[in-house]
Design an enzyme around this catalytic site. Sequence first.
Site, PDB file in Angstrom:
ATOM      1  N   GLN A  60      30.251  45.841  47.156  1.00 35.01           N
ATOM      2  CA  GLN A  60      30.734  44.746  46.896  1.00 35.01           C
ATOM      3  C   GLN A  60      29.603  43.579  46.623  1.00 35.01           C
ATOM      4  O   GLN A  60      29.598  43.048  45.466  1.00 35.01           O
ATOM      5  CB  GLN A  60      31.530  44.002  48.234  1.00 35.01           C
ATOM      6  CG  GLN A  60      32.229  42.686  47.801  1.00 35.01           C
ATOM      7  CD  GLN A  60      33.388  42.914  46.777  1.00 35.01           C
ATOM      8  OE1 GLN A  60      33.840  43.818  46.961  1.00 35.01           O
ATOM      9  NE2 GLN A  60      33.521  41.780  45.894  1.00 35.01           N
ATOM     10  N   ALA A  95      34.898  38.282  45.739  1.00 38.27           N
ATOM     11  CA  ALA A  95      34.310  37.952  46.931  1.00 38.27           C
ATOM     12  C   ALA A  95      32.774  38.234  47.084  1.00 38.27           C
ATOM     13  O   ALA A  95      32.613  39.303  46.472  1.00 38.27           O
ATOM     14  CB  ALA A  95      35.104  38.620  48.040  1.00 38.27           C
ATOM     15  N   SER A 150      35.056  40.428  51.597  1.00 44.18           N
ATOM     16  CA  SER A 150      36.151  41.061  50.712  1.00 44.18           C
ATOM     17  C   SER A 150      37.154  41.858  51.372  1.00 44.18           C
ATOM     18  O   SER A 150      36.580  42.690  52.578  1.00 44.18           O
ATOM     19  CB  SER A 150      35.494  41.962  49.554  1.00 44.18           C
ATOM     20  OG  SER A 150      36.592  42.865  48.948  1.00 44.18           O
ATOM     21  N   HIS A 170      38.797  44.285  50.587  1.00 48.29           N
ATOM     22  CA  HIS A 170      38.600  45.628  50.238  1.00 48.29           C
ATOM     23  C   HIS A 170      37.729  46.355  51.259  1.00 48.29           C
ATOM     24  O   HIS A 170      37.820  47.427  51.605  1.00 48.29           O
ATOM     25  CB  HIS A 170      38.284  45.783  48.755  1.00 48.29           C
ATOM     26  CG  HIS A 170      39.312  45.269  47.843  1.00 48.29           C
ATOM     27  ND1 HIS A 170      39.994  46.318  47.048  1.00 48.29           N
ATOM     28  CD2 HIS A 170      39.403  44.490  47.245  1.00 48.29           C
ATOM     29  CE1 HIS A 170      40.646  45.603  46.214  1.00 48.29           C
ATOM     30  NE2 HIS A 170      40.362  44.440  46.178  1.00 48.29           N
ATOM     31  N   ASP A 230      43.737  47.155  45.134  1.00 49.49           N
ATOM     32  CA  ASP A 230      44.393  46.496  43.728  1.00 49.49           C
ATOM     33  C   ASP A 230      45.299  47.568  43.201  1.00 49.49           C
ATOM     34  O   ASP A 230      45.030  48.505  42.908  1.00 49.49           O
ATOM     35  CB  ASP A 230      43.311  45.993  42.622  1.00 49.49           C
ATOM     36  CG  ASP A 230      42.279  45.098  43.191  1.00 49.49           C
ATOM     37  OD1 ASP A 230      42.779  44.385  44.157  1.00 49.49           O
ATOM     38  OD2 ASP A 230      41.098  44.975  42.781  1.00 49.49           O
ATOM     39  N   GLU A 247      46.487  36.592  42.191  1.00 48.15           N
ATOM     40  CA  GLU A 247      46.090  37.952  42.122  1.00 48.15           C
ATOM     41  C   GLU A 247      47.442  38.796  42.442  1.00 48.15           C
ATOM     42  O   GLU A 247      47.571  39.368  43.551  1.00 48.15           O
ATOM     43  CB  GLU A 247      44.979  38.370  42.682  1.00 48.15           C
ATOM     44  CG  GLU A 247      43.698  37.996  42.477  1.00 48.15           C
ATOM     45  CD  GLU A 247      42.510  38.740  43.141  1.00 48.15           C
ATOM     46  OE1 GLU A 247      42.799  39.584  43.729  1.00 48.15           O
ATOM     47  OE2 GLU A 247      41.309  37.814  42.822  1.00 48.15           O
ATOM     48  N   HIS A 298      46.867  42.410  44.133  1.00 45.12           N
ATOM     49  CA  HIS A 298      45.938  42.471  45.166  1.00 45.12           C
ATOM     50  C   HIS A 298      46.972  42.603  46.454  1.00 45.12           C
ATOM     51  O   HIS A 298      47.493  41.655  46.888  1.00 45.12           O
ATOM     52  CB  HIS A 298      44.855  41.499  45.463  1.00 45.12           C
ATOM     53  CG  HIS A 298      43.958  41.716  46.553  1.00 45.12           C
ATOM     54  ND1 HIS A 298      42.826  42.241  46.874  1.00 45.12           N
ATOM     55  CD2 HIS A 298      44.352  41.185  47.900  1.00 45.12           C
ATOM     56  CE1 HIS A 298      42.406  42.356  47.978  1.00 45.12           C
ATOM     57  NE2 HIS A 298      43.201  41.790  48.756  1.00 45.12           N
TER      58      HIS A 298
HETATM   59 ZN   LIG Z   1      41.428  43.006  45.135  1.00 48.43          ZN
END
Ligand SMILES: [Zn+2]
Length: 466
Positions: A354, A375, A380, A382, A389, A432, A435
Amino acid sequence: MKVRRKKIRFDRIFIAIAILVLLVFLVKFCIKTVKNFIINNEAKSSDTISVGDITLDIWNSTIDYIKENKKNITINYHGDKVTIKASDIKNGMNIKLDGYNKTIDEPLFNNVDSYYIKNNDILNLSSKISISLPGYLRNHDIVDVYKVKNKKISLYKSAFEVVDGSVTFRVDKDTDYFITYINLKSIKASSVILDEGTTSKINMTFNPNNASDLSVKYEVEDPSIATVTGGKVTGLKAGKTVVKIISKANPDVEKEINITVNAVEKPEPTPEPTPTPEPTTNKTSKGYDIVQKDGLTYIDGILIVNKTYGLPSTYNPGGLTDEFQAAFDEMQEAAAEDGIDLFIVSGFRDYEYQAALYDKYVSFDGIEVADTYSARAGHSEHQTGYAADINSADESFEGTPEAIWLDENCYKYGFIVRYQKGKDSITGYIYEPWHLRYIGKEKAKMIYESGLTLEEYYGFDSKYED
Ligand SMILES: [Zn+2]
């Protein structure tokens, strides 16, 4: 005699015309049949249809056959292959491929391994494409995809995961795509001088700054003096040491920098009265407990990650969590019954990754803009293994049948669309629709029915300290 001659000539002309018409018709019919036969015949003998040509016209009967038997089409092009899934093949479509190994007249992309896909006619009615990458690209873990529109190149998405030699992504009509892997050539970084017990960012630049993989690792000569994670140095005790920054993708690219840690004079222990502990504000504005444990923050049992609450650099579940994956599988199956094809384009991302991704976006758009869609490391979702995503990471996803389906149904499987429309100032991110964050069915339903974001529902902020 004269009259008789004229009559014969007329008959002959009539017969000649009739034969000619028949012949033209026969030739046309034969070509059609032969073409159709060749394609069908090959399809029956293998799972894919191979043609050596750039342009392929597909006959409707062939398409029916392909779809019924769930065949993919593979087009051989200069020894490389492009595969289009059966589900993406539509009646009457044209497939054209162009520009193998094309060098684009842009200094940024010269002399790189690139694959250019001209999309004017590709998948006119389809929203995604699966590209089986040519040999020089498929060995990389990730590739970058650029959009080409009106001869202007812009980054579509960085770091697409290469799965079994292929990448899958959404395509827009009238846009060409340019798939590439750009090698990192060198790293520049300056020495760091800092005080004991403090942390300082390493000033790092990459050449070229659009290299595909900017992830690096750090080797500290004397780890008792300083440690480095995510591009930040922490001084442990006074002294000097050296840090080697090494590209993960290309270990030949490295850079050594000096670290100087200065001693800090310890203040005399002042005999102040033991301070009365301040009332701990460990509740959100809506009265929920903010529980902090091992550097992690939980509210109502949900692991919270946003601009206010981060994760330690070492936090790594090793991939998407089993809970996320099971819920996604269930949702994917349900969506398929509604004719909606869902797939993950970006799942788990670790701290270092990231950090590299964010730096890359900053190099393109600057900090202020990059912060609206990417991010910083440790911030993040993630990195939690509870977010991914779906189908896209591009604003054109908004309003597609897939986006609408997710918006209306994902809560049934335990997900929420984390960054909602018009809530940028609350969540810290632009809308988003792709996401998704897993929080469990019960809570997802609660949040969905409230119409609020996670921040609003529980009453907490999303803002970086600086
Ligand atoms: Zn994302």
